[in-house]
Scaffold this motif. Structure first.
Motif, PDB file in Angstrom:
ATOM      1  N   LYS A   1       0.835  -1.203   0.000  1.00 54.01           N
ATOM      2  CA  LYS A   1       0.000   0.000   0.000  1.00 54.01           C
ATOM      3  C   LYS A   1       0.872   1.257   0.000  1.00 54.01           C
ATOM      4  O   LYS A   1       2.054   1.189   0.310  1.00 54.01           O
ATOM      5  N   PRO A   2       0.308   2.408  -0.342  1.00 57.63           N
ATOM      6  CA  PRO A   2       1.090   3.648  -0.343  1.00 57.63           C
ATOM      7  C   PRO A   2       1.676   3.922   1.048  1.00 57.63           C
ATOM      8  O   PRO A   2       1.058   3.633   2.061  1.00 57.63           O
ATOM      9  N   LEU A   3       2.859   4.476   1.073  1.00 57.25           N
ATOM     10  CA  LEU A   3       3.575   4.732   2.305  1.00 57.25           C
ATOM     11  C   LEU A   3       2.966   5.904   3.065  1.00 57.25           C
ATOM     12  O   LEU A   3       2.760   6.974   2.512  1.00 57.25           O
ATOM     13  N   ASP A   4       2.680   5.664   4.342  1.00 63.02           N
ATOM     14  CA  ASP A   4       2.185   6.717   5.226  1.00 63.02           C
ATOM     15  C   ASP A   4       3.323   7.098   6.165  1.00 63.02           C
ATOM     16  O   ASP A   4       3.683   6.315   7.039  1.00 63.02           O
ATOM     17  N   PRO A   5       3.924   8.275   6.011  1.00 61.41           N
ATOM     18  CA  PRO A   5       5.050   8.670   6.859  1.00 61.41           C
ATOM     19  C   PRO A   5       4.732   8.628   8.349  1.00 61.41           C
ATOM     20  O   PRO A   5       5.613   8.428   9.162  1.00 61.41           O
ATOM     21  N   ASN A   6       3.468   8.786   8.709  1.00 60.29           N
ATOM     22  CA  ASN A   6       3.086   8.743  10.124  1.00 60.29           C
ATOM     23  C   ASN A   6       3.175   7.336  10.711  1.00 60.29           C
ATOM     24  O   ASN A   6       3.184   7.169  11.922  1.00 60.29           O
ATOM     25  N   GLU A   7       3.214   6.313   9.856  1.00 59.36           N
ATOM     26  CA  GLU A   7       3.271   4.924  10.313  1.00 59.36           C
ATOM     27  C   GLU A   7       4.688   4.358  10.315  1.00 59.36           C
ATOM     28  O   GLU A   7       4.915   3.248  10.793  1.00 59.36           O
ATOM     29  N   ALA A   8       5.653   5.075   9.801  1.00 65.14           N
ATOM     30  CA  ALA A   8       7.020   4.572   9.652  1.00 65.14           C
ATOM     31  C   ALA A   8       7.747   4.516  10.994  1.00 65.14           C
ATOM     32  O   ALA A   8       7.373   5.176  11.958  1.00 65.14           O
ATOM     33  N   ALA A   9       8.812   3.717  11.027  1.00 60.57           N
ATOM     34  CA  ALA A   9       9.709   3.708  12.175  1.00 60.57           C
ATOM     35  C   ALA A   9      10.471   5.027  12.190  1.00 60.57           C
ATOM     36  O   ALA A   9      10.676   5.658  11.152  1.00 60.57           O
ATOM     37  N   LYS A  10      10.898   5.443  13.391  1.00 60.98           N
ATOM     38  CA  LYS A  10      11.623   6.704  13.502  1.00 60.98           C
ATOM     39  C   LYS A  10      12.674   6.579  14.607  1.00 60.98           C
ATOM     40  O   LYS A  10      12.365   6.145  15.704  1.00 60.98           O
TER      41      LYS A  10
ATOM     42  N   LYS B   1      22.823   6.718  21.859  1.00 64.51           N
ATOM     43  CA  LYS B   1      21.574   6.116  22.326  1.00 64.51           C
ATOM     44  C   LYS B   1      20.401   6.708  21.553  1.00 64.51           C
ATOM     45  O   LYS B   1      20.366   7.907  21.277  1.00 64.51           O
ATOM     46  N   PHE B   2      19.446   5.836  21.228  1.00 68.78           N
ATOM     47  CA  PHE B   2      18.278   6.281  20.473  1.00 68.78           C
ATOM     48  C   PHE B   2      17.050   5.496  20.903  1.00 68.78           C
ATOM     49  O   PHE B   2      17.138   4.479  21.600  1.00 68.78           O
ATOM     50  N   LYS B   3      15.903   5.976  20.455  1.00 66.35           N
ATOM     51  CA  LYS B   3      14.620   5.326  20.741  1.00 66.35           C
ATOM     52  C   LYS B   3      13.807   5.291  19.447  1.00 66.35           C
ATOM     53  O   LYS B   3      13.864   6.233  18.657  1.00 66.35           O
ATOM     54  N   ASN B   4      13.076   4.202  19.240  1.00 59.93           N
ATOM     55  CA  ASN B   4      12.161   4.130  18.101  1.00 59.93           C
ATOM     56  C   ASN B   4      10.882   4.842  18.508  1.00 59.93           C
ATOM     57  O   ASN B   4      10.072   4.311  19.259  1.00 59.93           O
ATOM     58  N   THR B   5      10.710   6.069  18.028  1.00 59.27           N
ATOM     59  CA  THR B   5       9.524   6.850  18.361  1.00 59.27           C
ATOM     60  C   THR B   5       8.455   6.744  17.273  1.00 59.27           C
ATOM     61  O   THR B   5       7.458   7.455  17.322  1.00 59.27           O
ATOM     62  N   GLY B   6       8.672   5.849  16.314  1.00 57.89           N
ATOM     63  CA  GLY B   6       7.703   5.657  15.241  1.00 57.89           C
ATOM     64  C   GLY B   6       6.627   4.653  15.633  1.00 57.89           C
ATOM     65  O   GLY B   6       6.565   4.181  16.769  1.00 57.89           O
ATOM     66  N   LYS B   7       5.807   4.300  14.655  1.00 59.53           N
ATOM     67  CA  LYS B   7       4.688   3.380  14.894  1.00 59.53           C
ATOM     68  C   LYS B   7       4.927   1.984  14.329  1.00 59.53           C
ATOM     69  O   LYS B   7       4.065   1.126  14.459  1.00 59.53           O
ATOM     70  N   SER B   8       6.085   1.766  13.701  1.00 60.58           N
ATOM     71  CA  SER B   8       6.444   0.465  13.131  1.00 60.58           C
ATOM     72  C   SER B   8       7.759   0.000  13.739  1.00 60.58           C
ATOM     73  O   SER B   8       8.556   0.820  14.186  1.00 60.58           O
ATOM     74  N   PRO B   9       7.995  -1.317  13.720  1.00 64.74           N
ATOM     75  CA  PRO B   9       9.295  -1.810  14.185  1.00 64.74           C
ATOM     76  C   PRO B   9      10.426  -1.197  13.366  1.00 64.74           C
ATOM     77  O   PRO B   9      10.309  -1.024  12.157  1.00 64.74           O
ATOM     78  N   LEU B  10      11.509  -0.858  14.052  1.00 60.66           N
ATOM     79  CA  LEU B  10      12.675  -0.248  13.427  1.00 60.66           C
ATOM     80  C   LEU B  10      13.685  -1.328  13.087  1.00 60.66           C
ATOM     81  O   LEU B  10      14.036  -2.141  13.939  1.00 60.66           O
ATOM     82  N   ASN B  11      14.139  -1.338  11.854  1.00 63.29           N
ATOM     83  CA  ASN B  11      15.157  -2.293  11.426  1.00 63.29           C
ATOM     84  C   ASN B  11      16.314  -1.527  10.798  1.00 63.29           C
ATOM     85  O   ASN B  11      16.175  -0.933   9.737  1.00 63.29           O
TER      86      ASN B  11
END
Length: 157
Positions: A48-57, A81-91
């Motif tokens: 599906k089209p990419l929604d930037p609000n759903e991406a890992a960050k 040090k960092f944190k995944n502040t997005g809505k998807s798993p970060l890889n």
């Protein structure tokens, strides 16, 4: 005649029905879900089209670090040090320094939303003198997919 028989047998063998060892489409569909390390949701490769609000960050505490004055030949390290502040798993799929003297280590497993991680960067000052500025390039399923961390040191004799 023998020259024609062999290719004919190959063609007939290739048209056989699927072997019993091969799973059916229904078997694949009914199989157990894959674990976190086997599969992760990557919105960049989704159909599906990419929604930037759903991406890992990746949100870093700092994007640059200065080691200050160090002696030539010394190896120093820093943890970004960092944190995944997005809505998807970060890889994070890759991390590399801009020269062999700068070596990063990164989490190989996906980090769920809200999880934290560290990028360990080791700088080896052997053969270096003066101000050294090095970059570490990260590739991940973020938007944009490239992130640059910076280190700096003043290498003295």
């Amino acid at each position: 005649m023998k020259k024609l028989l062999f290719p004919l047998l190959l063609l007939l063998g290739a048209c056989q029905s699927p072997s019993a060892d091969m799973p059916s489409a229904q078997d694949v569909q009914d199989s157990k879900p894959l674990g976190k390390s086997q599969l992760y949701h990557n919105p960049v490769s989704a159909d599906k089209p990419l929604d930037p609000n759903e991406a890992a960050k990746m949100e870093f505490e700092e994007m640059a670090f200065d080691f200050g004055d160090i002696k030539e030949g010394e190896s120093v390290e820093h943890l970004f040090k960092f944190k995944n502040t997005g809505k998807s798993p970060l890889n994070i799929t890759n991390a590399r320094g801009n020269c062999g003297c700068t070596v990063p280590q990164w989490p190989k497993e996906p980090l769920a939303p809200g999880e934290s991680g560290e990028i360990r960067v080791v700088f080896n000052s052997t053969g270096k003198k003066g101000i050294q500025e090095k970059d570490v390039y990260l590739t991940a399923n973020t938007i944009p997919n490239k992130t640059v961390l910076k280190i700096r040191a003043n290498v003295a004799n």
